[in-house]
Design an enzyme around this catalytic site. Structure first.
Site, PDB file in Angstrom:
ATOM      1  N   LYS A 155       3.278  -5.487  42.755  1.00 38.19           N
ATOM      2  CA  LYS A 155       2.021  -5.600  42.015  1.00 38.19           C
ATOM      3  C   LYS A 155       1.002  -4.721  42.683  1.00 38.19           C
ATOM      4  O   LYS A 155       1.112  -4.410  43.880  1.00 38.19           O
ATOM      5  CB  LYS A 155       1.511  -7.050  42.025  1.00 38.19           C
ATOM      6  CG  LYS A 155       0.654  -7.372  40.818  1.00 38.19           C
ATOM      7  CD  LYS A 155       1.533  -7.584  39.595  1.00 38.19           C
ATOM      8  CE  LYS A 155       0.770  -8.023  38.383  1.00 38.19           C
ATOM      9  NZ  LYS A 155       1.693  -8.559  37.354  1.00 38.19           N
TER      10      LYS A 155
HETATM   11  N1  GLU Z   1       2.060  -6.919  34.158  1.00 39.10           N
HETATM   12  C1  GLU Z   1       3.176  -7.444  33.419  1.00 39.10           C
HETATM   13  C2  GLU Z   1       3.719  -8.687  34.094  1.00 39.10           C
HETATM   14  O1  GLU Z   1       3.022  -9.342  34.833  1.00 39.10           O
HETATM   15  C3  GLU Z   1       4.236  -6.401  33.146  1.00 39.10           C
HETATM   16  C4  GLU Z   1       4.873  -5.799  34.359  1.00 39.10           C
HETATM   17  C5  GLU Z   1       5.797  -4.628  34.062  1.00 39.10           C
HETATM   18  O2  GLU Z   1       6.034  -4.355  32.894  1.00 39.10           O
HETATM   19  O3  GLU Z   1       6.255  -4.022  35.018  1.00 39.10           O
HETATM   20  O4  GLU Z   1       4.821  -9.097  33.857  1.00 39.10           O
END
Ligand code: GLU
Length: 420
Positions: free
Chosen positions: A110
Site C-alpha cells: 500500500k
Molecule cells: N485499492 C484497492 C484495494 O484496496 C485495489 C488495489 C489494487 O487493485 O491493487 O483493494
C-alpha cells in the site's frame, strides 16, 4: 462521518490482533506469525512540490510491502490528509490477505501521501504524483510492485505514475500500475470491479441463506468509486437502496432511492446531498438503519465500540478497507450480525487489477464480458471457500477468510523456505 480524524487505536495493531487470533486457530508456526506481524519493507519519503503560487511545500509519502512470498507486491495508493505509516502498514497487510483469499499471485502493498487533493490544481496534483512516484520508484516495477487507485486517486493519477516510471526507465511499461485509462493499457471493467464485486458477494451471501437481492433493503456509506457503483448495482438488481452518503451528508428514502438519478445528481453537484426525492439524515444514523444489508464503503474505523451495539443491519458487507474495528466485530458477532470482511467483499478491484496486469504483460486485451465472467468465477469460488472454512471451523466469515488467506501465505512461506 467518523473519519480517521477521531482518535483511534493503531490500525496495524488492530490488524495484528486478528492475525494473532487466526494464528492460534490454525496453529501457525511461531516464526511465520512473527514474520507476518511485520511489514517486509517500508519506505517513508518527504519531498518538495512546487505549488501554483510559487511556494514550495514538503509532503510525506509512504510505500509499504507487507509480504511478497506469493508474488509481486500489489496495492493501491491513497491521498488523504490523515494517512500515515501505521495506516499504510495495516492496508498493506490486508492486501496480502486479500490477494491470497481470491488466490491471485500477488503479495500485499500500500502507499499513501498525506495531503488533501481537493485543494490542489490539476498541475499541482500532477507534480505531486510524479515526484512521489519518482521517490518510491526504487520499490516499483511490473515484477516487483504494482500500484493501483485507492481513496482519492484515479485513472489519471495512475497514467501519470505509469508515465513517470516509464520516463525513468526509458521505455513504456504499462504493467507497472493498474487502474489505468483504457487508452494506455487499462482493462475493461476495472473501474466498476470493486463495486461489482461487492454486489456479487452480497448476492452469494443472501443466496446461501435462502434470500435474494430483489426487494432486500440496502444502505451504502460512501459514494466514491466503490459506493456509487455498488449502489447502482444493487439498484439494478431490484434491491431497495434506502440510504446513501458521502463526505457532505446522507440521504434517505424508505421506498428506495433511484440510484441512477442520484449518480447524475452527484455528478452535477458534487454530492448526493440535496437530491430531490429524498430526506436528509445524519451520516452517523445511516450506519444504524434497520436494513437487510449495510455497505460501509468510505474509510476505516466507522463501526467501533461506540456504535456497534446500535447497528440494526442483518448483514454488513465491507466495501471499504477496515471499516469495522476488531472490538466492534465481537459486538456484532454476539448480536448475530453477519459481516463479510473487506478481504473478500472488496476483492473485485484487485482481481480485475490482476487481469489488467496479465493483459498488459501479454499485450492482448479482453472484452468487458470476458473480464466480468472471469471476475464472477474468481469471486464465487473465493466465497465458496470462505463459507466452507466458516462451516468447518464453526466461525465467523472474517476469521474464515483469514484462515483461507493467511493459510495460503503460510503454505507459500513454508514451501519456499527461509533464505539462506
Ligand atoms: N485499492 C484497492 C484495494 O484496496 C485495489 C488495489 C489494487 O487493485 O491493487 O483493494
Amino acid at each position: 462521518m467518523n473519519d480517521s480524524t477521531s482518535p483511534s487505536p493503531s490500525a496495524f495493531d488492530d490488524a495484528r490482533t486478528r492475525l494473532d487470533a487466526v494464528a492460534q486457530k490454525i496453529a501457525l508456526p511461531p516464526g511465520t506469525l512473527a514474520q507476518l506481524r511485520q511489514c517486509k519493507r517500508e519506505l517513508a519519503v518527504h519531498f518538495p512540490v512546487k505549488m501554483d503560487d510559487g511556494s514550495v511545500k514538503i509532503f510525506n509519502g509512504y510505500r509499504v510491502h507487507h509480504n511478497v512470498t506469493r508474488g509481486p507486491a500489489k496495492g493501491g495508493i491513497r491521498y488523504h490528509p490523515h494517512t500515515d505509516l501505521d495506516e499504510v502498514r495495516a492496508l498493506a497487510f490486508w492486501m496480502t490477505v486479500k490477494c491470497a483469499v481470491v488466490n491471485i499471485p500477488f503479495g500485499g502493498a500500500k502507499g499513501g501521501v498525506e495531503c488533501d487533493p481537493a485543494t490542489f490544481s490539476a498541475g499541482e496534483l500532477e507534480r505531486l504524483t510524479r515526484r512521489y512516484t519518482s521517490e518510491i520508484s526504487i520499490m516499483l516495477g511490473p515484477d516487483k510492485d504494482i500500484p493501483a487507485p485507492d481513496v482519492n486517486t484515479n485513472g489519471q493519477i495512475m497514467a501519470w505514475i505509469m508515465d513517470t516510471y516509464s520516463q525513468e526507465v526509458g521505455q513504456t511499461v504499462p504493467a507497472v500500475v493498474t487502474g489505468k485509462p483504457l487508452s494506455v493499457g487499462g482493462s475493461e471493467g476495472r473501474i466498476e470491479a470493486t463495486g461489482r464485486g461487492v454486489v456479487t458477494i452480497t448476492r452469494e451471501l443472501l443466496l446461501s441463506r435462502g434470500e435474494q437481492l430483489p426487494n432486500s433493503t440496502v444502505a451504502v456509506q460512501g459514494f466514491g468509486n466503490v459506493g456509487a457503483i455498488a449502489a447502482g448495482g444493487f439498484f439494478r438488481t431490484g434491491a431497495k437502496v434506502v440510504a446513501v452518503s458521502d463526505v457532505r451528508g446522507a440521504i434517505y428514502n424508505a421506498k428506495g432511492l433511484d440510484i441512477i438519478a442520484v449518480q447524475s445528481h452527484a455528478r452535477n453537484t458534487g454530492s448526493v446531498v440535496g437530491f430531490t426525492d429524498s430526506e436528509p439524515i445524519s451520516p452517523a444514523d445511516l450506519l444504524l438503519l434497520p436494513v437487510d444489508v449495510l455497505v460501509p464503503a468510505a474509510l476505516q474505523n466507522q463501526i467501533t465500540v461506540a456504535n456497534a451495539a446500535q447497528v440494526r443491519a442483518r448483514y454488513i458487507v465491507e466495501g471499504a478497507n477496515g471499516p469495522i474495528t476488531s472490538q466492534a466485530d465481537e459486538i456484532l458477532n454476539a448480536n448475530g450480525v453477519v459481516v463479510v470482511p473487506d478481504v473478500l467483499a472488496n476483492a473485485g478491484g484487485v482481481t480485475v487489477s490482476y487481469f489488467e496486469w496479465v493483459q498488459g504483460l501479454q499485450s492482448f486485451f479482453w472484452s468487458e464480458s470476458e473480464v466480468n465472467a472471469k471476475l464472477e468465477q474468481i469471486l464465487v469460488r473465493a466465497w465458496g471457500q470462505v463459507r466452507a472454512a466458516s462451516e468447518r471451523h464453526q466461525t465467523d466469515l472474517r476469521t474464515a477468510a483469514y484462515i483461507v488467506g493467511v493459510g495460503r501465505v503460510a503454505e507459500a512461506i513454508a514451501v519456499r523456505g527461509i533464505y539462506p
